[in-house]
Design a protein around this motif. Structure first.
Motif, PDB file in Angstrom:
ATOM      1  N   TYR A 184       2.372  11.052  -3.672  1.00  0.00           N
ATOM      2  CA  TYR A 184       2.846   9.690  -3.145  1.00  0.00           C
ATOM      3  C   TYR A 184       2.123   9.320  -1.756  1.00  0.00           C
ATOM      4  CZ  TYR A 184       5.574  11.639   0.715  1.00  0.00           C
ATOM      5  OH  TYR A 184       6.114  12.119   1.828  1.00  0.00           O
ATOM      6  N   ALA A 185       2.020   8.082  -1.483  1.00  0.00           N
ATOM      7  CA  ALA A 185       1.236   7.647  -0.256  1.00  0.00           C
ATOM      8  C   ALA A 185       2.304   7.906   0.796  1.00  0.00           C
ATOM      9  CB  ALA A 185       0.840   6.137  -0.311  1.00  0.00           C
ATOM     10  N   SER A 186       2.055   8.781   1.685  1.00  0.00           N
ATOM     11  CA  SER A 186       2.548   9.392   2.695  1.00  0.00           C
ATOM     12  C   SER A 186       2.561   8.348   4.101  1.00  0.00           C
ATOM     13  CB  SER A 186       2.197  10.659   3.405  1.00  0.00           C
ATOM     14  OG  SER A 186       0.917  10.523   3.759  1.00  0.00           O
ATOM     15  N   ASP A 187       1.691   7.372   3.844  1.00  0.00           N
ATOM     16  CA  ASP A 187       1.353   6.849   5.212  1.00  0.00           C
ATOM     17  C   ASP A 187       1.345   5.369   4.812  1.00  0.00           C
ATOM     18  OD1 ASP A 187      -0.923   6.810   4.020  1.00  0.00           O
ATOM     19  OD2 ASP A 187      -2.005   7.300   5.957  1.00  0.00           O
ATOM     20  N   GLY A 188       1.903   4.819   3.551  1.00  0.00           N
ATOM     21  CA  GLY A 188       1.778   3.504   3.072  1.00  0.00           C
ATOM     22  C   GLY A 188       2.931   2.882   2.805  1.00  0.00           C
ATOM     23  N   SER A 189       3.001   1.640   2.443  1.00  0.00           N
ATOM     24  CA  SER A 189       4.281   0.947   2.291  1.00  0.00           C
ATOM     25  C   SER A 189       4.806   1.488   0.928  1.00  0.00           C
ATOM     26  CB  SER A 189       4.026  -0.781   2.022  1.00  0.00           C
ATOM     27  OG  SER A 189       3.514  -1.198   3.342  1.00  0.00           O
ATOM     28  N   SER A 190       4.017   1.760  -0.253  1.00  0.00           N
ATOM     29  CA  SER A 190       4.608   2.307  -1.351  1.00  0.00           C
ATOM     30  C   SER A 190       5.105   3.620  -1.195  1.00  0.00           C
ATOM     31  CB  SER A 190       3.612   2.402  -2.502  1.00  0.00           C
ATOM     32  OG  SER A 190       2.353   3.459  -1.984  1.00  0.00           O
ATOM     33  N   GLY A 191       4.775   4.353  -0.503  1.00  0.00           N
ATOM     34  CA  GLY A 191       5.200   5.640  -0.030  1.00  0.00           C
ATOM     35  C   GLY A 191       6.740   5.364   0.643  1.00  0.00           C
ATOM     36  N   GLY A 192       6.806   4.732   1.556  1.00  0.00           N
ATOM     37  CA  GLY A 192       8.082   4.420   2.088  1.00  0.00           C
ATOM     38  C   GLY A 192       9.195   3.918   0.951  1.00  0.00           C
ATOM     39  N   TYR A 193       8.768   3.096   0.249  1.00  0.00           N
ATOM     40  CA  TYR A 193       9.515   2.717  -0.763  1.00  0.00           C
ATOM     41  C   TYR A 193      10.123   3.765  -1.729  1.00  0.00           C
ATOM     42  CZ  TYR A 193      11.450   0.593  -5.094  1.00  0.00           C
ATOM     43  OH  TYR A 193      12.501  -0.054  -6.053  1.00  0.00           O
ATOM     44  N   PHE A 194       9.053   4.573  -2.172  1.00  0.00           N
ATOM     45  CA  PHE A 194       9.507   5.704  -3.343  1.00  0.00           C
ATOM     46  C   PHE A 194      10.357   6.634  -2.570  1.00  0.00           C
ATOM     47  CE2 PHE A 194       8.368   9.884  -5.339  1.00  0.00           C
ATOM     48  CZ  PHE A 194       8.969   9.400  -6.323  1.00  0.00           C
ATOM     49  N   SER A 195      10.160   6.607  -1.255  1.00  0.00           N
ATOM     50  CA  SER A 195      10.962   7.982  -0.466  1.00  0.00           C
ATOM     51  C   SER A 195      12.609   7.454  -0.557  1.00  0.00           C
ATOM     52  CB  SER A 195      10.513   8.082   0.860  1.00  0.00           C
ATOM     53  OG  SER A 195       9.341   8.659   0.841  1.00  0.00           O
ATOM     54  N   GLY A 196      12.580   6.230  -0.288  1.00  0.00           N
ATOM     55  CA  GLY A 196      14.149   5.619  -0.277  1.00  0.00           C
ATOM     56  C   GLY A 196      14.571   5.395  -1.601  1.00  0.00           C
ATOM     57  N   LEU A 197      13.809   5.164  -2.626  1.00  0.00           N
ATOM     58  CA  LEU A 197      14.022   5.174  -4.146  1.00  0.00           C
ATOM     59  C   LEU A 197      14.922   6.437  -4.679  1.00  0.00           C
ATOM     60  CD1 LEU A 197      14.463   3.378  -6.720  1.00  0.00           C
ATOM     61  CD2 LEU A 197      12.193   3.946  -7.080  1.00  0.00           C
ATOM     62  N   ILE A 198      14.055   7.412  -4.323  1.00  0.00           N
ATOM     63  CA  ILE A 198      14.589   8.661  -5.080  1.00  0.00           C
ATOM     64  C   ILE A 198      16.034   9.092  -4.319  1.00  0.00           C
ATOM     65  CG2 ILE A 198      12.342   9.657  -5.848  1.00  0.00           C
ATOM     66  CD1 ILE A 198      12.482  11.486  -3.234  1.00  0.00           C
ATOM     67  N   SER A 199      16.344   8.647  -3.185  1.00  0.00           N
ATOM     68  CA  SER A 199      17.525   8.826  -2.455  1.00  0.00           C
ATOM     69  C   SER A 199      18.587   7.940  -3.164  1.00  0.00           C
ATOM     70  CB  SER A 199      17.413   8.508  -1.001  1.00  0.00           C
ATOM     71  OG  SER A 199      16.632   9.433  -0.316  1.00  0.00           O
ATOM     72  N   ARG A 200      18.327   6.770  -3.332  1.00  0.00           N
ATOM     73  CA  ARG A 200      19.193   5.715  -3.981  1.00  0.00           C
ATOM     74  C   ARG A 200      19.632   6.127  -5.447  1.00  0.00           C
ATOM     75  NH1 ARG A 200      15.852   2.080  -1.856  1.00  0.00           N
ATOM     76  NH2 ARG A 200      15.124   1.254  -3.638  1.00  0.00           N
ATOM     77  N   LEU A 201      18.597   7.078  -6.004  1.00  0.00           N
ATOM     78  CA  LEU A 201      18.770   7.391  -7.344  1.00  0.00           C
ATOM     79  C   LEU A 201      19.578   8.399  -7.612  1.00  0.00           C
ATOM     80  CD1 LEU A 201      15.551   6.528  -9.156  1.00  0.00           C
ATOM     81  CD2 LEU A 201      17.587   5.174  -9.415  1.00  0.00           C
ATOM     82  N   GLY A 202      19.817   9.178  -6.227  1.00  0.00           N
ATOM     83  CA  GLY A 202      20.696  10.577  -6.318  1.00  0.00           C
ATOM     84  C   GLY A 202      19.734  11.756  -6.636  1.00  0.00           C
ATOM     85  N   LEU A 216       7.024  16.772  -3.890  1.00  0.00           N
ATOM     86  CA  LEU A 216       6.318  15.577  -3.573  1.00  0.00           C
ATOM     87  C   LEU A 216       5.184  16.188  -2.780  1.00  0.00           C
ATOM     88  CD1 LEU A 216       8.926  13.081  -2.095  1.00  0.00           C
ATOM     89  CD2 LEU A 216       7.806  13.169  -4.320  1.00  0.00           C
ATOM     90  N   VAL A 217       3.944  15.463  -2.919  1.00  0.00           N
ATOM     91  CA  VAL A 217       2.676  15.797  -2.364  1.00  0.00           C
ATOM     92  C   VAL A 217       2.147  14.611  -1.580  1.00  0.00           C
ATOM     93  CG1 VAL A 217       0.228  16.712  -2.684  1.00  0.00           C
ATOM     94  CG2 VAL A 217       2.074  17.364  -4.107  1.00  0.00           C
ATOM     95  N   GLY A 218       2.331  14.477  -0.212  1.00  0.00           N
ATOM     96  CA  GLY A 218       2.009  13.368   0.619  1.00  0.00           C
ATOM     97  C   GLY A 218       0.662  13.221   0.578  1.00  0.00           C
ATOM     98  N   ILE A 219       0.150  12.138   0.205  1.00  0.00           N
ATOM     99  CA  ILE A 219      -1.462  11.936   0.267  1.00  0.00           C
ATOM    100  C   ILE A 219      -1.742  10.780   1.332  1.00  0.00           C
ATOM    101  CG2 ILE A 219      -3.617  11.398  -1.073  1.00  0.00           C
ATOM    102  CD1 ILE A 219      -2.289  13.948  -1.938  1.00  0.00           C
TER     103      ILE A 219
END
Length: 230
Positions: free
Chosen positions: A115-133, A142-145
């Motif tokens: 996932y994009a560790s320093d991009g907008s998409s990475g921030g969204y994905f990080s929050g998404l997996i938390s919301r999905l439990g 996760l591998v930050g790129i």
């Protein structure tokens, strides 16, 4: 002397914009010099004094730069939006992305996920997996790129899957394939807007580039590259 327009934009829009620039250069005789970074980096560098004539980043960032006097007031124009997708190495097994539960299972079953560790998409994905439990199960994989190389990292075998804007996945072909877009209920579109520099020395040419990139005439090319008009 040929006028040069400095275009500074987010990596997510690069594949689509680069497909359009030759047409603009041929029609106008101008030359477009490009530079690409992830959204937050574009904003930070312009705030620090990076010279540019046209910028393409998230609308709130364009508005912030306008408030700072970096972008010309009134020059902001909507460019389009890009959805999130899942990338895999070309030739891999089909994956079920047709529902929220299938999407969750795909992530939980993956060996590794870039996932994009320093991009907008990475921030969204990080929050998404938390919301999905599923954060406890997915985070260890996760591998930050950084630097907008998420899809390419999948092609190099650094991760089994990648979560990244669709444009970047399509641009990484043929080594990488688009497994599917995020389910509708989970989809997040990253919006992009164009702004013209308040201190541009080629303001008229910069305005022409902005008008070209936002014109209906290029909608088909943008769609093929993964950019949807808002």
């Amino acid at each position: 002397m040929t006028q040069e327009i400095r275009l500074f934009g987010a990596i997510a829009v690069r594949p689509a914009v680069l497909a359009l620039i030759p047409q603009f250069e041929t029609a106008t005789g101008f030359r477009v010099a490009t530079k690409w970074e992830v959204n937050p980096t574009v904003k930070k560098q312009i705030e620090a004094g990076e010279a540019f004539d046209v910028v393409i980043i998230n609308p709130p960032m364009v508005q912030d730069l306008t408030a700072l006097g970096k972008v010309k007031a009134g020059s902001e124009a909507a460019f389009g939006r890009i959805g999130m997708g899942v990338a895999a190495k070309a030739g891999g097994r089909p994956l079920d992305m047709g529902s929220v539960e299938a999407f969750k299972q795909t992530l939980k079953s993956a060996r590794s996920i870039a996932y994009a560790s320093d991009g907008s998409s990475g921030g969204y994905f990080s929050g998404l997996i938390s919301r999905l439990g599923i954060a406890d199960e997915v985070k260890p994989k996760l591998v930050g790129i950084s630097g907008g190389q998420t899809a390419s990292a999948v092609g190099r075998g650094e991760a089994e899957l990648g979560v990244v804007p669709v444009t970047s996945i399509l641009a990484a072909a043929p080594e990488v394939m688009l497994v599917g877009r995020f389910p509708t209920e989970l989809q997040s579109y990253i919006d992009f807007a164009i702004g013209v520099s308040a201190s541009s020395t080629v303001a008229e040419a910069a305005g022409q580039l902005s008008a070209f990139l936002t014109s209906p005439a290029v909608d088909g090319i943008l769609a093929a590259k993964g950019v949807e008009r808002c």
